[in-house]
Design an enzyme around this catalytic site. Structure first.
Site, PDB file in Angstrom:
ATOM      1  CB  CYS A 159      51.859  33.191 -70.836  1.00  0.00           C
ATOM      2  SG  CYS A 159      50.552  32.711 -69.648  1.00  0.00           S
ATOM      3  CB  CYS A 175      52.985  32.585 -67.506  1.00  0.00           C
ATOM      4  SG  CYS A 175      51.925  31.194 -68.668  1.00  0.00           S
TER       5      CYS A 175
END
Length: 224
Positions: free
Chosen positions: A41, A44
């Site tokens: 991700c 993230c």
């Protein structure tokens, strides 16, 4: 020359097995912020250092816990993580706030500061009449202070006493049942104070607690 001590980690990693200890139990001592993430991700990776820096700046007032959703699907499912990064804040054993996506530093700092106890919160914890009065001067609509004042006002009321005693003994469901019955029988100021006590109990339980959801509906039916 003294040996330099290692810097403690800004965050800890949690798992399906340790989440209850790392987050729920720990949140009774201080607010815990959980960063649900995954290695693939990109957002993230943008958010994590921002979170770590903002938490570090609070100097131990908030704890940061990271959960890899791929390695820990059970806890991710339990807390309905549908998009990542997902950040969820816990206090007193319950989920109190959350956001999804990579927010800028200022927004993250505002989010974290909202988790810290206010002066009114600290006064309510004292529980005495003077502290409750001062808390209401600072925050007139503070639900905990209103509930605490209502409890003090109703301490010797025959209608309220059984429900208050049950809650004080830890039997919250029985206490809510008795308070609801008291509201049906009460009038005027006593009725409103009983309502404030119930609302305070709902706040303590958390908005997602099944007892809070059930008795909030029953309270609305009794009042309206």
């Amino acid at each position: 020359m003294a040996e330099q001590q290692p810097t403690p980690p800004v965050s800890i990693d949690s798992s399906d097995q340790s989440f209850a200890r790392d987050v729920i139990d720990r949140s009774h001592e201080l607010p815990v912020v959980v960063d649900f993430w995954a290695d693939w991700c990109g957002p993230c990776r943008q958010l994590t250092p921002v979170l770590e820096q903002a938490v570090a700046a609070l100097d131990g007032q908030v704890e940061l816990v990271k959960v890899d959703v791929d390695a820990n699907p059970r806890v991710a499912m339990e807390y309905r993580v549908q998009g990542i990064p997902a950040v969820k804040a816990f206090r007193d054993g319950r989920l109190v706030d959350q956001f999804t996506g990579a927010l800028p530093r200022l927004s993250v700092e505002t989010f974290l500061r909202s988790l810290l106890p206010t002066e009114a919160d600290r006064l309510v914890e004292h529980g005495d009449a003077d502290s409750i009065r001062r808390a209401l001067e600072l925050e007139p609509s503070h639900p905990g202070a209103l509930a605490a004042k209502a409890r003090l006002d109703l301490a010797n009321d025959d209608l309220a006493a059984p429900g208050l005693a049950a809650i004080a003994d830890g039997d919250v469901e029985r206490g809510l049942q008795l308070l609801l019955a008291a509201i049906v029988a009460a009038e005027g100021d006593v009725r409103d104070r009983l309502r404030q006590v119930m609302v305070g109990v709902f706040t303590d339980l958390g908005q997602d607690h099944p007892l809070a959801a059930r008795y909030r509906r029953e309270l609305a039916s009794a009042l309206y």
